[in-house]
Scaffold this active site. Structure first.
Site, PDB file in Angstrom:
ATOM      1  N   HIS A   9       9.537  36.303  62.832  1.00 10.98           N
ATOM      2  CA  HIS A   9       8.109  36.394  62.535  1.00 10.98           C
ATOM      3  C   HIS A   9       7.424  35.026  62.565  1.00 10.98           C
ATOM      4  CE1 HIS A   9       8.572  34.585  58.538  1.00 10.98           C
ATOM      5  NE2 HIS A   9       9.677  35.303  58.424  1.00 10.98           N
ATOM      6  N   GLU A  83      14.848  40.148  55.331  1.00 13.81           N
ATOM      7  CA  GLU A  83      15.473  38.847  55.107  1.00 13.81           C
ATOM      8  C   GLU A  83      16.551  38.961  54.033  1.00 13.81           C
ATOM      9  OE1 GLU A  83      16.712  36.198  55.909  1.00 13.81           O
ATOM     10  OE2 GLU A  83      15.040  34.796  56.140  1.00 13.81           O
TER      11      GLU A  83
END
Length: 200
Positions: A9, A83
């Site tokens: 990202h 994550e």
């Protein structure tokens, strides 16, 4: 040949100030949105993807939307691509972590041992991320797929595809808007095609 584009990202404010985000849902900042738009331009000759899968955290979903802007591509979300769960480290920078838990960051960077209070181990991370990757990668109804994820997630995926030990994952973490292209050679068989911050 089936290709999978692993994408990290765009930048967030916590990235900018080097704070550990983990699974805290920190949004992208304007710099990150510009980075995503730049990658979309770089990928113009590749788009549209047949499928896009993103971590369900907003910074990954928004990156996927920007990359695919202008194309009617459904974006699937998968919590498996989140994550690393950094537990009590989330929201802290490296200096604060070192002050509170001396040596643990170095242990991770040197020996690949995640020892995070309230967080995941590297084995738990691998089981989660690799399970999701195999689920999507081994489908046969696509030629080009994007997986939009995070630094730690990308490190696990790339080190695993390369056949490297899990404790080396920190070496392979993509930077913001980094890209790794993986070729699917058969069920459970993958190879790295290309890596870069922005595909050149």
């Amino acid at each position: 040949m089936q290709l999978i584009y692993i994408v990290r990202h765009g930048e967030t404010d916590w990235n900018k100030f080097r704070k550990y985000q983990g699974q805290t849902d920190v949004p992208m900042n304007e710099a990150g949105r510009s980075q995503a738009a730049a990658l979309a331009e770089k990928l113009r000759g590749v788009l549209p993807f047949d499928r896009v899968v993103a971590s369900d955290l907003s910074r990954a979903v928004e990156t996927a939307r920007i990359i695919c802007g202008g194309f009617d591509i459904p974006i699937h979300t998968d919590k498996g691509f989140r994550e690393i769960d950094f537990g009590q480290w989330e929201g802290l920078d490296m200096k604060a972590i070192e002050e509170r838990w001396p040596g643990r960051l170095q242990e991770w960077f040197t020996n690949g041992r995640l020892n995070v209070p309230g967080g995941e181990t590297e084995e738990q991370l691998f089981e989660r991320v690799w399970g999701s990757f195999r689920h999507w990668a081994d489908m046969t109804d696509y030629q080009k797929m994007a997986i939009v994820c995070h630094g730690g997630t990308s490190g696990v995926l790339i080190s695993s595809v390369k056949g490297r030990p899990l404790h080396e994952m920190s070496r392979y973490m993509l930077k913001n808007m980094g890209v790794c292209v993986v070729a699917v050679e058969g069920p459970g068989r993958y190879a790295i095609e290309e890596m870069g911050e922005l595909l050149r």
